[in-house]
Write a protein that holds these residues in place. Structure first.
Motif, mmCIF file in Angstrom:
data_model
loop_
_atom_site.group_PDB
_atom_site.id
_atom_site.type_symbol
_atom_site.label_atom_id
_atom_site.label_comp_id
_atom_site.label_asym_id
_atom_site.label_seq_id
_atom_site.Cartn_x
_atom_site.Cartn_y
_atom_site.Cartn_z
ATOM 1 N N ILE A 61 3.809 -14.244 -0.935
ATOM 2 C CA ILE A 61 3.246 -13.488 0.192
ATOM 3 C C ILE A 61 4.228 -12.357 0.515
ATOM 4 O O ILE A 61 5.326 -12.600 1.022
ATOM 5 N N GLY A 62 3.809 -11.149 0.207
ATOM 6 C CA GLY A 62 4.691 -9.989 0.404
ATOM 7 C C GLY A 62 4.483 -9.409 1.793
ATOM 8 O O GLY A 62 3.727 -8.459 1.971
ATOM 9 N N ALA A 63 5.161 -9.995 2.776
ATOM 10 C CA ALA A 63 5.014 -9.510 4.158
ATOM 11 C C ALA A 63 6.089 -8.484 4.515
ATOM 12 O O ALA A 63 6.057 -7.918 5.601
ATOM 13 N N LYS A 65 11.159 6.905 -5.678
ATOM 14 C CA LYS A 65 10.260 5.775 -5.451
ATOM 15 C C LYS A 65 10.949 4.460 -5.824
ATOM 16 O O LYS A 65 11.617 4.391 -6.856
ATOM 17 N N THR A 66 10.775 3.469 -4.974
ATOM 18 C CA THR A 66 11.319 2.142 -5.302
ATOM 19 C C THR A 66 10.322 1.414 -6.205
ATOM 20 O O THR A 66 9.167 1.846 -6.344
ATOM 21 N N ARG A 67 10.754 0.316 -6.784
ATOM 22 C CA ARG A 67 9.830 -0.462 -7.627
ATOM 23 C C ARG A 67 8.893 -1.238 -6.715
ATOM 24 O O ARG A 67 9.321 -1.781 -5.694
ATOM 25 N N ASP A 68 7.629 -1.307 -7.076
ATOM 26 C CA ASP A 68 6.650 -2.010 -6.243
ATOM 27 C C ASP A 68 6.704 -3.512 -6.557
ATOM 28 O O ASP A 68 6.190 -3.963 -7.586
ATOM 29 N N ILE A 69 7.340 -4.241 -5.677
ATOM 30 C CA ILE A 69 7.566 -5.671 -5.918
ATOM 31 C C ILE A 69 6.236 -6.414 -6.034
ATOM 32 O O ILE A 69 6.020 -7.218 -6.941
ATOM 33 N N LEU A 70 5.345 -6.125 -5.075
ATOM 34 C CA LEU A 70 4.052 -6.818 -5.032
ATOM 35 C C LEU A 70 3.281 -6.613 -6.336
ATOM 36 O O LEU A 70 2.776 -7.572 -6.941
ATOM 37 N N VAL A 122 -0.356 -12.426 -2.492
ATOM 38 C CA VAL A 122 -0.933 -11.892 -1.253
ATOM 39 C C VAL A 122 -0.072 -10.718 -0.771
ATOM 40 O O VAL A 122 1.145 -10.861 -0.612
ATOM 41 N N GLY A 123 -0.725 -9.579 -0.545
ATOM 42 C CA GLY A 123 0.013 -8.413 -0.063
ATOM 43 C C GLY A 123 -0.399 -8.056 1.352
ATOM 44 O O GLY A 123 -1.393 -8.567 1.883
ATOM 45 N N PHE A 124 0.375 -7.188 1.954
ATOM 46 C CA PHE A 124 0.049 -6.666 3.277
ATOM 47 C C PHE A 124 -0.223 -5.168 3.163
ATOM 48 O O PHE A 124 0.269 -4.510 2.254
ATOM 49 N N ALA A 125 -1.006 -4.666 4.075
ATOM 50 C CA ALA A 125 -1.204 -3.222 4.134
ATOM 51 C C ALA A 125 -1.094 -2.808 5.593
ATOM 52 O O ALA A 125 -1.815 -3.337 6.439
ATOM 53 N N ALA A 126 -0.137 -1.960 5.870
ATOM 54 C CA ALA A 126 0.038 -1.468 7.237
ATOM 55 C C ALA A 126 -0.483 -0.036 7.260
ATOM 56 O O ALA A 126 0.030 0.810 6.527
ATOM 57 N N GLU A 127 -1.510 0.197 8.060
ATOM 58 C CA GLU A 127 -2.162 1.510 7.994
ATOM 59 C C GLU A 127 -2.334 2.110 9.393
ATOM 60 O O GLU A 127 -2.544 1.381 10.368
ATOM 61 N N ASP A 139 -8.323 -0.504 -1.675
ATOM 62 C CA ASP A 139 -7.658 0.237 -2.763
ATOM 63 C C ASP A 139 -6.464 -0.540 -3.294
ATOM 64 O O ASP A 139 -6.276 -0.679 -4.498
ATOM 65 N N LYS A 140 -5.637 -1.033 -2.344
ATOM 66 C CA LYS A 140 -4.411 -1.759 -2.726
ATOM 67 C C LYS A 140 -4.750 -3.061 -3.439
ATOM 68 O O LYS A 140 -4.084 -3.452 -4.390
ATOM 69 N N LEU A 141 -5.820 -3.720 -2.947
ATOM 70 C CA LEU A 141 -6.271 -4.978 -3.566
ATOM 71 C C LEU A 141 -6.564 -4.734 -5.047
ATOM 72 O O LEU A 141 -6.135 -5.495 -5.919
ATOM 73 N N LYS A 182 -5.814 -1.796 -6.932
ATOM 74 C CA LYS A 182 -4.755 -1.117 -7.702
ATOM 75 C C LYS A 182 -3.611 -2.062 -8.047
ATOM 76 O O LYS A 182 -3.081 -2.048 -9.139
ATOM 77 N N LYS A 183 -3.214 -2.875 -7.056
ATOM 78 C CA LYS A 183 -2.068 -3.761 -7.304
ATOM 79 C C LYS A 183 -2.513 -5.079 -7.946
ATOM 80 O O LYS A 183 -1.681 -5.919 -8.254
ATOM 81 N N ASN A 184 -3.831 -5.233 -8.087
ATOM 82 C CA ASN A 184 -4.407 -6.434 -8.708
ATOM 83 C C ASN A 184 -3.920 -7.731 -8.058
ATOM 84 O O ASN A 184 -3.530 -8.685 -8.728
#
Ligand code: CTP
Length: 364
Positions: free
Chosen positions: A233-235, A264-269, A283-288, A298-300, A302-304
């Motif tokens: 869970i990437g919170a 750009k940092t590496r996308d851990i999620l 499980v990822g989070f999106a703060a918008e 989109d994130k769901l 793109k990040k699979n």
């Protein structure tokens, strides 16, 4: 409260601290029209006797009911928890142990006692379990979701991207949501590893905590544990950009302008979700601040990832550094709104949903 309990602390103190009425008497003129002890026993989801003396335990074991506490326990049909507290010699006495064994057989649940130094100066078993251990045990009992034995990896908090030895770039994440998720996962029986950025929160008990600062350190810690986890869970609010050539010495105030180059940092999620084997349920989070649904979906994709929990951030919109939050959760082919509530409750709801969706995925 029993009479002995009232000799230590007044009912008024408990009433003030809990904000609830305190029952002390078996025959209470105000309550008798509804049979106080019976209505209490019917009302409760569980009864906890803490601290339970040797005398209380002996009474419960023999069905005595000469005060409100023992009558309530005898009348209760819900689960009864007992947190013993007594001198170690009293606890070890055969008669006490027989009483405990009989209550255990009858379905009573014991929490503790703990071992250690006692009020009487002796050392041994008999200390009441710590209040947070008691609360934790009750919470686990009432948690209906099941992460029992599942390895849960959680990232939380902000990251700090160093500019020079004294300065860094960070964000407004307090870590509260991630820490609440860790607590909820522990409550649900998960074996939790929490990778935490710098926060001002006490570490949850019963979990492994790995403290990190930068996005690169968080990446390293998460990637080391992810293949060995059932859920990630990437919170964390991981910095998207970092000055990757951090200066070894303090930058002096010489020029009128200072330009920082960020990379750009590496996308851990995304990297966890792309693990070729031993990929955890991710499980990822999106703060918008706008277009929440579109960006989250989109994130769901793109990040699979298996699930995205999206929340509004920015002025007046919950999210960062607040005690309350709401989440719009999406997965492939579905979604659910988790209404605004305190982060502890919200985390429990999210953990329930994760457990449910994980089970569905494993049975498909
Ligand atoms: N995340 C991550 N590694 C990063 C950046 C973000 O693992 N380097 C994770 C976060 O932990 C979170 C999710 O990605 O679970 C979404 O983060 P967010 O910043 O909202 O999305 P980004 O993909 O970074 O996109 P943008 O900032 O453009 O919205």
């Amino acid at each position: 409260m029993t009479e002995s309990a009232q000799a230590f602390i007044s009912p008024l103190t408990f009433q003030a601290l809990s904000g609830h009425p305190v029952g002390t008497r078996l025959l209470d003129e105000d309550q008798e029209h509804v049979m106080g002890h019976i209505s209490l026993a019917r009302w409760a989801d569980s009864v906890l006797v803490a601290p339970a003396t040797a005398n209380c335990i002996a009474k419960f074991s023999h069905g005595l009911s000469d005060d409100l506490v023992s009558t309530l326990v005898l009348a209760a049909t819900c689960p009864v928890f007992i947190a013993p507290a007594m001198n170690q010699a009293m606890w070890n006495k055969a008669v006490t142990q027989e009483n405990v064994a009989r209550l255990n057989r009858d379905g009573f649940r014991f929490i503790g006692p703990a071992s250690g130094e006692q009020a009487c100066g002796e050392i041994g078993y008999g200390r009441m379990a710590e209040p947070d251990v008691i609360c934790e045990t009750l919470s686990r009992f009432f948690c209906h979701c099941d992460l029992s034995g599942k390895k849960v990896l959680i990232s939380a908090g902000p990251t700090r991207e160093p500019i020079d030895p004294v300065r860094f770039i960070t964000n407004r994440s307090s870590g509260k949501m991630g820490y609440a998720i860790a607590e909820a996962a522990i409550e649900a029986g998960g074996i939790v590893t929490l990778v935490s950025g710098p926060v001002a929160l006490p570490p949850p008990k019963y979990c492994q905590i790995i403290n990190v600062e930068s996005a690169a350190q968080m990446h390293e810690a998460v990637m080391a544990s992810a293949p060995n986890s059932d859920v990630y869970i990437g919170a964390a609010a991981v910095a998207d950009y970092s000055p990757n050539t951090h200066q070894p010495e303090k930058i002096k105030k010489i020029e009128n302008t200072l330009i920082l180059e960020l990379f750009k940092t590496r996308d851990i999620l995304a990297e966890v979700a792309a693990l070729p084997v031993q990929r955890p349920f991710t499980v990822g989070f999106a703060a918008e601040t706008h277009d929440l649904e579109r960006y989250a979906k989109d994130k769901l994709a793109k990040k699979n990832v298996d699930m995205i929990a999206a929340n509004w951030v920015g002025k007046d919109q919950g999210g960062f550094d607040r005690d309350q939050n709401a989440l719009q959760v999406y997965w492939k082919g579905g979604g659910k709104q988790l209404e605004m509530t305190d982060k502890t409750q919200l985390a429990r709801q999210l953990i329930n949903l994760i457990a449910e969706k994980m089970n569905e995925k494993n049975t498909n």
